[in-house]
Structures are given as C-alpha cells and as structure tokens.
Design an enzyme around this catalytic site. Sequence first.
Site, PDB file in Angstrom:
ATOM      1  N   TYR A   1      -3.957   3.868  14.109  1.00 37.80           N
ATOM      2  CA  TYR A   1      -2.686   4.562  13.812  1.00 37.80           C
ATOM      3  C   TYR A   1      -1.562   3.552  13.697  1.00 37.80           C
ATOM      4  CZ  TYR A   1      -1.406   9.374  13.167  1.00 37.80           C
ATOM      5  OH  TYR A   1      -1.120  10.580  12.590  1.00 37.80           O
TER       6      TYR A   1
ATOM      7  N   GLU B   1       2.174   4.162  12.592  1.00 38.30           N
ATOM      8  CA  GLU B   1       3.494   4.634  12.165  1.00 38.30           C
ATOM      9  C   GLU B   1       4.485   3.479  12.165  1.00 38.30           C
ATOM     10  OE1 GLU B   1       4.794   7.974  14.442  1.00 38.30           O
ATOM     11  OE2 GLU B   1       3.480   9.365  13.378  1.00 38.30           O
TER      12      GLU B   1
ATOM     13  N   ASP C   1       7.901   6.976 -13.456  1.00 39.45           N
ATOM     14  CA  ASP C   1       6.646   7.364 -12.818  1.00 39.45           C
ATOM     15  C   ASP C   1       5.516   6.891 -13.729  1.00 39.45           C
ATOM     16  OD1 ASP C   1       4.417   8.587 -11.838  1.00 39.45           O
ATOM     17  OD2 ASP C   1       5.259  10.614 -11.783  1.00 39.45           O
TER      18      ASP C   1
ATOM     19  N   THR D   1       0.579   6.216  -8.910  1.00 40.07           N
ATOM     20  CA  THR D   1      -0.647   6.427  -8.156  1.00 40.07           C
ATOM     21  C   THR D   1      -1.457   5.135  -8.263  1.00 40.07           C
ATOM     22  OG1 THR D   1      -1.715   7.293 -10.126  1.00 40.07           O
ATOM     23  CG2 THR D   1      -0.790   8.913  -8.615  1.00 40.07           C
TER      24      THR D   1
ATOM     25  N   LYS E   1      -5.603   5.946 -10.878  1.00 35.43           N
ATOM     26  CA  LYS E   1      -5.846   6.282 -12.284  1.00 35.43           C
ATOM     27  C   LYS E   1      -6.214   5.001 -13.033  1.00 35.43           C
ATOM     28  CE  LYS E   1      -3.056  10.407 -11.718  1.00 35.43           C
ATOM     29  NZ  LYS E   1      -1.820  11.157 -12.051  1.00 35.43           N
TER      30      LYS E   1
ATOM     31  N   ARG F   1      -7.544   6.641  -3.910  1.00 35.08           N
ATOM     32  CA  ARG F   1      -6.540   7.696  -4.086  1.00 35.08           C
ATOM     33  C   ARG F   1      -5.362   7.403  -3.181  1.00 35.08           C
ATOM     34  NH1 ARG F   1      -8.967  10.988  -7.375  1.00 35.08           N
ATOM     35  NH2 ARG F   1      -7.026  12.135  -7.575  1.00 35.08           N
TER      36      ARG F   1
HETATM   37  C1  LIG Z   1      -1.176  12.100 -11.415  1.00 37.82           C
HETATM   38  C2  LIG Z   1       0.296  12.046 -11.448  1.00 37.82           C
HETATM   39  C3  LIG Z   1       1.077  12.212 -10.292  1.00 37.82           C
HETATM   40  C4  LIG Z   1       0.562  12.764  -8.981  1.00 37.82           C
HETATM   41  O1  LIG Z   1      -0.462  12.240  -8.417  1.00 37.82           O
HETATM   42  P1  LIG Z   1      -1.264  12.962  -7.210  1.00 37.82           P
HETATM   43  O2  LIG Z   1      -1.845  11.771  -6.578  1.00 37.82           O
HETATM   44  O3  LIG Z   1      -2.228  13.873  -7.865  1.00 37.82           O
HETATM   45  O4  LIG Z   1      -0.277  13.662  -6.341  1.00 37.82           O
HETATM   46  C5  LIG Z   1       2.438  12.022 -10.390  1.00 37.82           C
HETATM   47  N1  LIG Z   1       3.012  11.716 -11.553  1.00 37.82           N
HETATM   48  C6  LIG Z   1       2.306  11.591 -12.691  1.00 37.82           C
HETATM   49  C7  LIG Z   1       3.019  11.277 -13.952  1.00 37.82           C
HETATM   50  C8  LIG Z   1       0.931  11.768 -12.677  1.00 37.82           C
HETATM   51  O5  LIG Z   1       0.239  11.678 -13.811  1.00 37.82           O
END
Ligand SMILES: *Cc1c(COP(=O)(O)O)cnc(C)c1O
Length: 429
Positions: free
Chosen positions: A70, A72, A216, A242, A245, A251
Amino acid sequence: MQQAAIKLSQSFPKPRGSSSASLAQTDPQLATLLAQEEERQRLKVRLIASENYVSSAVREAGSSIITNQYSEGYPGARYYEGQQIVDQVERLAIERAKQLFGAEHANVQPHSGSPANLAVYLAFLKPGDTVLGMQLSHGGHLTHGSKASITGKYWNIVSYGLDPQTKRLDYDQIRRLAREHNPKLVIAGHSAYPRQLDFAAFRSIADEVGAILLVDMAHFAGLVAGGAHPSPVPYADVVTTTTHKSLRGPRGAMILCRAEHAAKIDKAVFPGLQGGPHNAITAAIATTLQEALQPEFAAYAAQCVANARALAAGLIDRGFELVTGGTDNHLVLVDLRNKGIGGKPVAAALDRAGLVTNYNAVPWDDHPPQNPSGLRLGSPSMTTRGFREAEFRKVSEWIGRVVDSGLDDEVIAEVASETRALCAVLPMP
Ligand SMILES: *Cc1c(COP(=O)(O)O)cnc(C)c1O
C-alpha cells in the site's frame, strides 16, 4: 549453522490462507476460463482499435509481488512505511514518462483513463463551470461531457463536432463556440476520429479565451511515443492518456503536465479522487515506457499507421465508405449505410468469422447507439502480432466477403477457417 535465535511456536509447512499453489490447482474453473481467453486472443484477428497485446515482461511486472504493497501518497511523501522499493519503482515510471514524451511532470497513478480525466476536471474546475469538448456521437469520449457521464452531469458542457461535408474537425466552429461560451477547459482528443489533430489550432483557441487545454491522447499515445503522430505535449497544459491502448501497456493511465500545474494535478489524483496507487500496474507502466523508448517501438508505431492505411485502401476498393475517406492514424471508421446493413449484425457476424471489431456510431448517424451505422477497426493489436500491409489487405477482403454475402453462414464459416489458420502460425507474447 547456528540455531535461530527466535523459537517459532510451531513449524510452518505453508503460509496460512495465501498459498503457493497454482491457479489451476486452487481454482480450475477460473483457470479454464483464462486458458480459453488466451486461445481466443491467439486465434482471432483482433481489430478493436483500443486493444493490444502486452509483452510477457509487462504481464510479469503487472502481476508482481509489489501488488501486496500500500502506498498512499507520492515517492518521498507517503503515508505508510515500507516504501523503500516502491518509491524507486514509481520514480522510474515517472522519469521514463517524462523522457518518452518530453513532459515537465508526470503522474502515473490514475487507475484508468476516465479517472485521469476526472482528476483534470477536479484540478481546474468548480462544478458548473463550462467545458468545451468533442461530441460523443462524432468521436469524442464519454468523459468529454456526455450526459451519461459524471462530466456531463456536474459541468456545463458545450460540444463541438465535425464539418458535415468533410467529416473532419472544424476549427472555425470550435473557435466560435469558445468565444461564445468562454469555457474554462477545452478538451481535444477522441476515441473514433481517424485523423491527426491540429494541436497548434487548439492552443490558439484556448489562449484566446484563457482556457486550460487538455489533450486526451488515450487512443494515439503509442503513435505519439513512436513519432507517428504529432505530440500534444508542447501545446497542451495537460495531457492525459491510458496506457493500455496503442501504448501497449497494462490497464492504467498517466497525466503529463507543465510544471506549473504539477501540484494541482497530483493533489487531484490523490487525495482528491483516489486512495493508493496500483503498484503492480505502476511497475508494468515503467517497463512499458522502457519498451516504448526503444527504436523498435518507432517502427511499430509507423507500421500501425501503414497498416491502417492498407486496411482503409482495401475497404475502399471493396466499395466501403469510410468516415473522412481514409485514415492517418491507427483506426478506420466504416459507414455501412451504403451497404444497407447495421453495425451490430455486421460486428456479430465478423466475430463468428474470427474478426473482432466493434459497432460504432458514425457522425450524424440516423440509427440509435444500440445499433448504429458504423464499424470501428484498428491496427494496434495485429501489428503487434506481426501483420503488415498484405495481411491488412487480406482483412479488408475478409470483411468484404462477409458483408457482401449478406452475412451468409457458409461464407462466415469459410472466412473463420482462414482467419484461424493465419492466426495459428503467428507468435503471441
Ligand atoms: C479509452 C479512452 C478513455 C478512457 O479510458 P478507460 O481506461 O476505459 O477509463 C478516455 N479518453 C479517451 C479518448 C479514450 O479513448
């Protein structure tokens, strides 16, 4: 050897409760399911644009013993003792993130992309403040202000969309909306837009109204890391991504930002939104970033784009209509309306044929989100498996055969045996 100074009250043949036995021994039911999932991933052509195959090293780090810990707080400022090693692991991830993306500050703790975005809202906004983001139905993400998301409930959202002719972002419209509504936060980024973004244009729009610019890059972070997509880092105040991807990690998520915003962002993630970080994921992110720093990753990113282009070209040759007429990133959005068939039955039929995709809305879709007119395809997973342009051409041919047969069972079975035969000879981490 000397006798141990401490006398144990008993001998400990094995740890209590938490054993060293394998999953197959302790929970054969779950072990079987996981083995089946491995087979599925091995034998199907996976074309979900947001998915990938992580390396064995990333999986090893992600399930490592550091999960017992843990933590924090942040390195050097924790609320628990015992952080001697974990601080070094998190610092490694932070330094690699900064190096890879040229960022001044990195926070590697967000549990996923949506909480990372929410942390940015929390850092810069009060409830009710105005946010300008991309409309979900035109390719934006839920967390960019969809009514179904907390972001659409707690903030005043203004959405921009695409140009009805070109189906590309209309920067004049975005500027006009910004001037009209004075957002505190402007969001660039998408989950289903097959073109590169003009970050300089977004910067100038945000500057004009004194807004924070959030990019993003969840979908295309791997392309940015590999130099196959322009980087938003020099333009944005904050960049979220993220890690699972196109970046090909576990993840998780990261927030990159300018030094001036570092304290605000860190405070928003913890204690604003989360408790302890997922340390095994932090470890896996660290090694993902090391992989992404290698020259081979640049080759991977370039191949992702080349493969998506080959797929797009093949689909166009087979009479498919693509949103924007093609792609310059890792994804392709097919508008099935000229084929007279919905995205949902097509995606289901393709899955039976060994081609895993997702149905998706297209801009100005006249069908409901439960059965929209589009199909979203992506190249990151199969590029990792070793597909090149020729294989992606083949994918377009398979999709064409299934759709043009009217989803005929015999054709689906034929294609299924071909996809399976090809996948069976491809290595998988
Ligand atoms: C996939 C995605 C997210 C969110 O990701 P999660 O891990 O599924 O919460 C946020 N913004 C964009 C543009 C995404 O494609």
